[in-house]
Design a protein around this motif. Structure first.
Motif, mmCIF file in Angstrom:
data_model
loop_
_atom_site.group_PDB
_atom_site.id
_atom_site.type_symbol
_atom_site.label_atom_id
_atom_site.label_comp_id
_atom_site.label_asym_id
_atom_site.label_seq_id
_atom_site.Cartn_x
_atom_site.Cartn_y
_atom_site.Cartn_z
ATOM 1 N N THR A 1 0.835 -1.201 0.000
ATOM 2 C CA THR A 1 0.000 0.000 0.000
ATOM 3 C C THR A 1 0.872 1.254 0.000
ATOM 4 O O THR A 1 0.565 2.235 -0.686
ATOM 5 N N SER B 1 -5.975 2.927 1.502
ATOM 6 C CA SER B 1 -6.518 2.110 0.408
ATOM 7 C C SER B 1 -7.639 2.861 -0.295
ATOM 8 O O SER B 1 -7.692 2.919 -1.526
ATOM 9 N N GLU C 1 -7.812 4.482 -4.154
ATOM 10 C CA GLU C 1 -8.903 4.180 -5.091
ATOM 11 C C GLU C 1 -9.573 5.465 -5.567
ATOM 12 O O GLU C 1 -9.915 5.600 -6.753
ATOM 13 N N TYR D 1 -8.493 -1.398 -5.493
ATOM 14 C CA TYR D 1 -7.211 -1.726 -4.881
ATOM 15 C C TYR D 1 -6.519 -2.886 -5.594
ATOM 16 O O TYR D 1 -5.297 -2.870 -5.777
ATOM 17 N N GLY E 1 -6.040 -2.799 2.130
ATOM 18 C CA GLY E 1 -4.629 -2.413 2.073
ATOM 19 C C GLY E 1 -3.907 -2.426 3.394
ATOM 20 O O GLY E 1 -2.711 -2.134 3.457
#
Length: 441
Positions: A89, A183, A187, A194, A246
């Motif tokens: 991540t 996360s 996006e 993700y 993530g």
């Protein structure tokens, strides 16, 4: 001309072979012995991979990926790696920064203004666990919903209800919530989910072919179930990937984790300008990475736990060496596994672990029913299949022998010290200590 070209190719090939054979026979034998002892004493199941100069120099896989089906693991067996996901991540976010979709100074409030202190918390503070946002996996009802699919709206509702633990950047406090929010930010700014981001920025450039967002575990797809030790190895729960995303949703192999380190520090995953940020630590953490200092060797990586899975990976830049461990049943502590393997790898003094056992006749002196007037239930101690077993509060579990008259059950941090001559059992847990008296027959 042809003979010269052939000689150059031969020398280059020989150099590659030499790189791949830097583990000497004594080191290999000792590593094999370590994992052989863990397996034969039923102390765990999993796998390890070690890379040197970008090539695998050692691997070992032991136990089962599925006990029920007697399926053994191999180099392509996928294990859930929990919080090691945070490294991936971190790489995804740094790529969004490099592409000017977001900056390290961007405030969380731009995307999720209803989170406490969102107008003050930066993306960098989320990456470094300095936001003050509480850890959602510590919520009292977490166990009630973690195994079921959760929408972003449901997760945000829980997060937005949490008061801040401290002012942003006041201190370090590890929180999975930081990386779940990262996360969602990735996006939002990219327009990709993700899984797609993971493929684009991590898996494809690193040639990681056995890594993905974990779904329902299927041993027929060479995925490992996870186990916890009760009377024997019992199948554990499966946290749903939508819960952690993530922060901890990835399944991978020890070999793929080393490929990640190879690509990252080879300049294939992030702009070279960001590598110093990844390698600069404050309170032992950087932007999705953890510092690991071992006997003067400085490593960069992360650990992870989810359900019965435990994983750890670290890269030592000065030695161009990385180690990745993935476990689906871990009774012998993961830290001891990793540091033991590193001591062998770095030619340091190391004594293989001893796993003492008592004969059944010696175990019988601890058996009986023990009670304490302040406890709502008694403990019944007996011997089953050569192990000391405790039953109490509706639960039954095997005790692990430590030494002398001491036994433990690590899953709940329980230590039991027996005093057979006095008919007593000393119960120790979470700093508390209680004396139980054995009932007379």
């Amino acid at each position: 001309m042809k003979s010269t070209l052939f000689l150059l190719l031969f020398l280059f090939s020989a150099q590659l072979v030499a790189i791949g054979q830097e583990l000497n026979p004594a080191q290999r034998e000792k590593l094999d012995s370590l994992f052989g002892l863990i397996e034969s004493n039923r102390k765990g199941m999993g796998g390890i991979s070690i890379f040197k100069n970008g090539q695998e120099i050692y691997s070992h896989y032991y136990g089962f990926r599925s006990l029920k089906d007697s399926l053994r693991p191999n180099s392509e067996t996928k294990y859930r790696i929990g919080s090691m996901t945070k490294m991936f991540t971190g790489v995804i976010i740094l790529n969004q920064v490099a592409e000017n979709r977001v900056s390290l100074d961007t405030k969380l409030g731009k995307y999720f203004p209803n989170v406490a202190n969102a107008d003050q918390i930066t993306v960098e503070q989320l990456l470094a666990h300095r936001s003050g946002i509480p850890n959602f996996t510590d919520l009292p009802d977490y166990g009630a919903w973690k195994n079921n699919a959760q929408t972003r709206a449901e997760m945000l509702e829980r997060i937005q209800a949490l008061p801040s633990n401290f002012a942003p950047d006041e201190r370090f406090e590890y929180s999975n919530t930081n990386f779940l929010l990262l996360s969602y930010i990735a996006e939002e700014v990219s327009g990709m989910d993700y899984s797609t981001l993971l493929q684009k920025y991590v898996l494809q450039p690193a040639d990681m072919r056995n890594t993905y967002i974990g779904e329902k575990i299927d041993p027929n797809k060479n995925e490992a179930f996870s186990y916890v030790k009760l009377l024997g190895w019992e199948l554990d729960q499966e946290t749903h990937s939508s819960v952690t995303l993530g922060a901890g949703a990835i399944s991978s192999t020890s070999q793929d984790i080393n490929l990640f380190f190879k690509a990252l520090f080879g300049g294939q995953l992030v702009d070279a300008a960001y590598l110093p940020l990844i390698s600069t630590f404050r309170d032992g953490h950087s932007l999705g990475f953890q510092e690991f200092v071992f006997e003067g060797h400085k490593g960069i990586g992360h650990g992870g736990r989810v359900d019965g899975f435990q994983a750890y990976g670290t890269y030592f830049p000065e030695e161009a060496t990385s180690l990745a461990f993935t476990g689906n049943a871990v009774l012998y502590p993961m830290f001891d596994i990793v540091t033991g393997a590193l001591r062998i790898l770095f030619d340091l003094d190391y004594t293989l672990p001893l796993f003492p056992r008592l004969e059944e006749k010696d175990l019988k002196k601890f058996t009986g029913s023990y009670a304490n007037e302040n406890f709502p239930f008694q403990f019944n101690i007996n011997v089953q299949n050569g192990e000391l077993v405790a039953e109490g509060g509706g639960h039954m579990f095997a005790l692990e022998y430590v030494e002398g008259h001491t036994f433990k059950f690590d899953l709940i941090g329980l230590v039991l010290d027996f005093v057979p001559d006095e008919g007593k059992m000393i119960f120790k847990q979470s700093g508390g200590e209680f004396v139980f008296e054995r009932k007379k027959e």
